[in-house]
Write a protein that holds these residues in place. Structure first.
Motif, mmCIF file in Angstrom:
data_model
loop_
_atom_site.group_PDB
_atom_site.id
_atom_site.type_symbol
_atom_site.label_atom_id
_atom_site.label_comp_id
_atom_site.label_asym_id
_atom_site.label_seq_id
_atom_site.Cartn_x
_atom_site.Cartn_y
_atom_site.Cartn_z
ATOM 1 N N LEU A 1 1.177 -0.956 0.040
ATOM 2 C CA LEU A 1 -0.301 0.197 -0.126
ATOM 3 C C LEU A 1 0.812 0.986 -0.147
ATOM 4 C CD1 LEU A 1 -3.053 1.522 0.271
ATOM 5 C CD2 LEU A 1 -2.360 1.091 3.393
ATOM 6 N N SER A 2 1.943 1.184 0.896
ATOM 7 C CA SER A 2 2.619 3.151 0.702
ATOM 8 C C SER A 2 3.409 2.750 -0.080
ATOM 9 C CB SER A 2 4.226 1.910 1.965
ATOM 10 O OG SER A 2 2.764 2.026 3.541
ATOM 11 N N GLU A 3 3.613 1.701 -0.746
ATOM 12 C CA GLU A 3 4.558 1.763 -2.596
ATOM 13 C C GLU A 3 3.946 2.410 -3.232
ATOM 14 O OE1 GLU A 3 8.338 1.406 -4.321
ATOM 15 O OE2 GLU A 3 8.141 0.920 -2.492
ATOM 16 N N VAL A 4 2.128 2.373 -3.509
ATOM 17 C CA VAL A 4 1.763 2.907 -4.589
ATOM 18 C C VAL A 4 1.854 4.130 -4.177
ATOM 19 C CG1 VAL A 4 -0.665 2.994 -4.783
ATOM 20 C CG2 VAL A 4 -0.093 0.630 -4.770
ATOM 21 N N VAL A 5 1.728 4.310 -2.971
ATOM 22 C CA VAL A 5 1.696 5.981 -2.310
ATOM 23 C C VAL A 5 2.821 6.746 -2.555
ATOM 24 C CG1 VAL A 5 1.144 8.034 -0.963
ATOM 25 C CG2 VAL A 5 0.157 6.263 -0.844
ATOM 26 N N ASN A 6 3.890 5.980 -2.620
ATOM 27 C CA ASN A 6 5.354 6.647 -3.674
ATOM 28 C C ASN A 6 5.861 6.485 -4.422
ATOM 29 O OD1 ASN A 6 6.231 6.079 -0.713
ATOM 30 N ND2 ASN A 6 7.007 3.925 -0.608
ATOM 31 N N ARG A 7 5.151 6.143 -4.822
ATOM 32 C CA ARG A 7 5.391 6.273 -6.701
ATOM 33 C C ARG A 7 5.056 7.611 -7.281
ATOM 34 N NH1 ARG A 7 4.765 -0.228 -9.550
ATOM 35 N NH2 ARG A 7 6.652 -0.806 -8.692
ATOM 36 N N GLN A 8 3.649 7.596 -6.312
ATOM 37 C CA GLN A 8 2.901 8.975 -7.128
ATOM 38 C C GLN A 8 3.740 10.359 -6.203
ATOM 39 O OE1 GLN A 8 -1.141 9.154 -5.195
ATOM 40 N NE2 GLN A 8 -2.054 7.602 -5.791
ATOM 41 N N ASN A 9 4.438 9.867 -5.945
ATOM 42 C CA ASN A 9 5.317 11.101 -5.250
ATOM 43 C C ASN A 9 6.677 10.413 -5.799
ATOM 44 O OD1 ASN A 9 3.755 13.296 -3.215
ATOM 45 N ND2 ASN A 9 3.227 10.466 -2.549
ATOM 46 N N ALA A 10 6.976 10.261 -6.524
ATOM 47 C CA ALA A 10 8.520 9.922 -6.787
ATOM 48 C C ALA A 10 9.057 10.968 -7.471
ATOM 49 C CB ALA A 10 8.654 8.707 -8.231
ATOM 50 N N ALA A 11 8.033 11.790 -8.029
ATOM 51 C CA ALA A 11 8.972 13.456 -7.974
ATOM 52 C C ALA A 11 9.546 13.736 -6.908
ATOM 53 C CB ALA A 11 8.222 13.932 -9.112
ATOM 54 N N ARG A 12 8.845 14.049 -5.936
ATOM 55 C CA ARG A 12 9.331 14.995 -4.728
ATOM 56 C C ARG A 12 10.369 14.652 -3.828
ATOM 57 N NH1 ARG A 12 3.955 17.000 -3.482
ATOM 58 N NH2 ARG A 12 2.390 16.524 -5.344
ATOM 59 N N ARG A 13 10.961 15.325 -4.052
ATOM 60 C CA ARG A 13 12.435 15.179 -3.600
ATOM 61 C C ARG A 13 12.932 14.901 -1.761
ATOM 62 N NH1 ARG A 13 17.603 18.008 -6.937
ATOM 63 N NH2 ARG A 13 17.328 16.418 -8.766
ATOM 64 N N GLU A 14 11.909 15.925 -1.308
ATOM 65 C CA GLU A 14 11.692 15.813 0.217
ATOM 66 C C GLU A 14 10.607 14.438 0.797
ATOM 67 O OE1 GLU A 14 7.950 17.602 -1.893
ATOM 68 O OE2 GLU A 14 10.251 17.630 -2.511
ATOM 69 N N TYR A 15 10.055 14.118 -0.402
ATOM 70 C CA TYR A 15 10.076 12.797 0.467
ATOM 71 C C TYR A 15 10.096 11.935 0.630
ATOM 72 C CZ TYR A 15 5.696 9.199 1.365
ATOM 73 O OH TYR A 15 4.868 8.724 2.154
#
Length: 202
Positions: free
Chosen positions: A132-146
């Motif tokens: 579940l976390s990986e799905v959200v992580n991929r959505q934020n792949a472009a955000r370096r602060e994440y």
């Protein structure tokens, strides 16, 4: 204004959170209803219930950690996709098994099979929450602060999973080993981590 991706769903993240909060609240209620007072009005009878209370207290902590981490993960979702919805349902399904596994383990703390079942429930939950976390992580792949937060969350998730596996392996030899493994994993989540400043969708 950013358009929705083709695989996005009309369900908002706030609705997803509300539904999940309701399910988790019911799970906690079911778990506490499994607690029964001692059959006799004596200190000895009360103390004899320590395995049941200990397993309940630890499972309550596990569910609480799920709720806190779920809140942190879902609020960073940019959009809700079918994958996110179904993985969320799988996580909730696994958490819903905790009251059953807890009641069985509390009544048979020295028996290997209830220990193994409890550990397998925790393992299934850890794997599904990582997905579940990986799905959200991929959505934020472009955000370096994440990136830093992703790294910390992944590390904690993998360590918790490893501890659960160790607990299951030791369950045949050490009564209650899976509870101590779960306790060690729970303590790890009290180590604070930095959160990125990101907008909440939904």
């Amino acid at each position: 204004m950013r358009s929705k991706p083709e695989d996005s769903d009309d369900v908002s993240t706030s609705r997803l959170e509300s539904f999940s909060d309701g399910v988790i609240a019911i799970i906690v209620t079911i778990m506490v209803l499994d607690l029964r007072p001692p059959g006799a009005a004596s200190t000895a009878a009360l103390l004899a219930l320590w395995p049941i209370f200990f397993s309940y207290a630890l499972s309550f902590l596990v569910v609480a950690i799920y709720w806190v981490n779920h809140r942190h993960v879902v609020r960073y979702a940019i959009h809700v996709t079918p994958a996110l919805l179904w993985l969320n349902m799988l996580v909730l399904f696994t958490i819903s098994l905790i009251p059953f596994a807890t009641a069985w383990l509390g009544s048979h703390l020295a028996a290997p099979v209830p220990n193994v079942v409890y550990g397998l429930v925790l393992i299934a939950g850890a794997v599904r929450f990582l997905l579940l976390s990986e799905v959200v992580n991929r959505q934020n792949a472009a955000r370096r602060e994440y990136a830093h937060v992703i790294g910390i969350a992944r590390a904690k998730g993998m360590i918790a999973l490893a501890l659960y596996v160790i607990g299951v392996v030791l369950a045949a030899f050490v009564p209650g080993a899976v509870l101590f493994a779960a306790g060690a994993a729970a303590l790890m989540y009290f180590v604070p981590g930095a959160a990125p400043k990101m907008g909440h969708s939904g």
